[in-house]
Write an enzyme that holds these catalytic residues in place. Structure first.
Site, PDB file in Angstrom:
ATOM      1  CB  CYS A 251      44.742  51.984  12.277  1.00  0.00           C
ATOM      2  SG  CYS A 251      45.601  50.566  11.545  1.00  0.00           S
ATOM      3  N   PRO A 254      42.456  59.167  15.042  1.00  0.00           N
ATOM      4  CG  PRO A 254      41.056  60.942  14.402  1.00  0.00           C
ATOM      5  CD  PRO A 254      41.698  59.685  13.866  1.00  0.00           C
ATOM      6  N   GLY A 256      38.046  58.658  17.297  1.00  0.00           N
ATOM      7  CA  GLY A 256      36.595  58.804  17.252  1.00  0.00           C
ATOM      8  C   GLY A 256      35.863  57.480  17.357  1.00  0.00           C
ATOM      9  CE  LYS A 257      36.116  54.688  11.685  1.00  0.00           C
ATOM     10  NZ  LYS A 257      36.838  55.967  11.479  1.00  0.00           N
ATOM     11  CG  ASP A 275      47.768  55.168  15.701  1.00  0.00           C
ATOM     12  OD1 ASP A 275      46.746  55.060  14.991  1.00  0.00           O
ATOM     13  OD2 ASP A 275      48.767  55.804  15.359  1.00  0.00           O
ATOM     14  CG  ASP A 301      54.358  47.587  12.694  1.00  0.00           C
ATOM     15  OD1 ASP A 301      53.251  47.700  12.127  1.00  0.00           O
ATOM     16  OD2 ASP A 301      55.392  47.262  12.091  1.00  0.00           O
ATOM     17  CB  CYS A 373      37.890  57.060   4.810  1.00  0.00           C
ATOM     18  SG  CYS A 373      39.624  57.466   5.097  1.00  0.00           S
TER      19      CYS A 373
END
Length: 431
Positions: A251, A254, A256-257, A275, A301, A373
């Site tokens: 996943c 966007p 960043g990790k 993703d 998936d 989050c």
């Protein structure tokens, strides 16, 4: 296009049509003058942040509720009250411009109504604000289901969480340690006239005194820095990738990790960024290119590895699971309007399937870092507790950190705690 008309229509698209701000705002910002883009964002974000309080005020001032087809007029009423209550625009100018916007919406009949409601709000403001204290939804500007969840999960902290959700978030940067040290970058910011201080828990984090356009950030286009909240930066630090290891960032968008993992460990063997959205994954690639980094991008998936996995196991897996995002409401106030009570259980099922599907891809002795989050226990410690009960080859690795609070399994950061977004982390080892 008139900025207030654009704001009203954007608000309708979120509240009525269920679209996210990330989809709505670029479209409407492109339709207003460049000088009005920031004002548009202030008004739309502000109305969605305080929606339940604003609706309470408007309901008290309307003799009869508006029809569904007049959702744009309702949005304009909320916008008018928001300007009077929270913005520094002179009251007479706010009222005049908002009343005039009814004609631009082709709702001339609403002109007198708009004027009356806004003038009455000015006259009755103190009495209306006193009434707010007796209505928890209006007082905390949250939907009832979300307040109930917070009260149940955090009986001693729910008010603080709700208040934190309504605050403006700080702008936090992640320094690309491959390009410069944090101390060097702080010096560059000072030279550029940007006030900033180092984050407490992320060794790569910098928090700005006030938000600035990224183009004002020294070295941004050259990949010297990225925008990322401190709580999100903790993921790569906890994962602690080692030289030669194969890492899966599930996943990933966007991205960043993914980027931070690569910044932290230049000698990593391979980072696979997975993703299910090819468009968002393409943006991950663009971000990595700006930062001078490279990963293996895979569209697939997450819960169906047989459709994309090459059969080679991973040393470490990061699952930044899709969730309710109830920990980042201060950054995304539309979450309060878009999420429903039933979403938590549905998302928990998705998280469970992802955990079960990816666990076999982890090497014996490997680490899986689970993150959301969210502040919902069903998406955090309860989720991981249930996973551990299903998998006897999994065990928790306690996190030796000072941030967040120890929960049944893992650690929970509450919104605003230490200036950070709300996040949950748990580290699992495969026996």
């Amino acid at each position: 296009m008139d900025v207030r008309v654009a704001a009203a229509r954007a608000i309708v698209e979120v509240i009525v049509e269920g679209q996210s701000l990330s989809m709505v705002m670029p479209r409407w910002q492109a339709r207003v003058e460049a000088k009005d883009a920031a004002l548009l964002q202030e008004m739309v974000y502000g109305v969605l942040r305080w929606r339940w309080r604003l609706e309470f005020f408007v309901k008290q001032l309307l003799q009869n509720p508006l029809k569904e087809r007049d959702a744009d007029v309702q949005a304009l009423l909320l916008l008018g009250v928001y300007q009077l209550e929270y913005m520094r625009v002179p009251a007479h100018a706010s009222v005049s411009a908002t009343v005039s916007a009814t004609a631009l919406l082709k709702k001339e009949w609403a002109r007198g109504l708009m004027n009356a409601v806004l003038r009455n709000y000015q006259r009755q403001r103190e009495a209306l604000q006193a009434k707010v204290e007796g209505n928890s939804g209006a007082r905390y500007a949250h939907p009832a289901w979300l307040l109930k969840m917070l009260q149940t999960a955090y009986p001693e902290h729910w008010q603080a969480i709700a208040d934190a959700n309504n605050q403006r978030p700080p702008m936090v940067l992640r320094v690309n340690r491959r390009k410069n040290s944090r101390a060097e970058y702080l010096a560059s910011l000072q030279q550029a006239g940007v006030d900033a201080t180092p984050c407490v828990h992320s060794e790569d984090g910098v928090v700005l005194a006030k938000p600035v356009d990224v183009q004002r950030l020294p070295g941004f286009n050259e990949g010297g820095v990225s925008v990322q909240d401190e709580a999100a930066q903790l993921a790569a630090l906890l994962l602690n990738a080692q030289p030669g290891e194969r890492i899966l960032d599930a996943c990933a968008a966007p991205g960043g990790k993914t980027a931070h993992i690569l910044e932290c460990q230049p000698a990593v063997g391979e980072v696979v960024a997975l993703d299910n959205d090819g468009g968002r994954l393409q943006r991950v690639g663009q971000s990595l290119e700006r930062l001078g980094l490279a990963a293996t991008l895979v569209t697939g998936d997450t819960a169906a590895p047989d459709t994309w996995w090459d059969g080679l196991r991973f040393d470490r897996i990061l699952i930044d699971a899709p969730c309710s995002a109830t920990g980042v409401i201060r950054r995304h106030p539309d979450i309060k309007s878009l999420r429903k009570a039933d979403d938590i259980a549905a998302l928990a099922q998705i998280q469970s399937r992802i955990l079960d599907a990816l666990w076999p891809l982890l090497k014996s002795g490997g680490m899986l870092l689970y993150a959301t989050c969210s502040v919902a226990p069903a998406e955090g410690w309860q989720q991981v507790q249930d996973f551990l009960a299903r998998h006897d080859d999994a065990s928790e690795q306690l996190l030796d950190v000072t941030w967040g609070a120890r929960v049944a399994v893992g650690r929970q950061i509450l919104p605003g705690e230490g200036g950070m977004d709300g996040f949950y982390y748990a580290c699992l080892r495969k026996r």
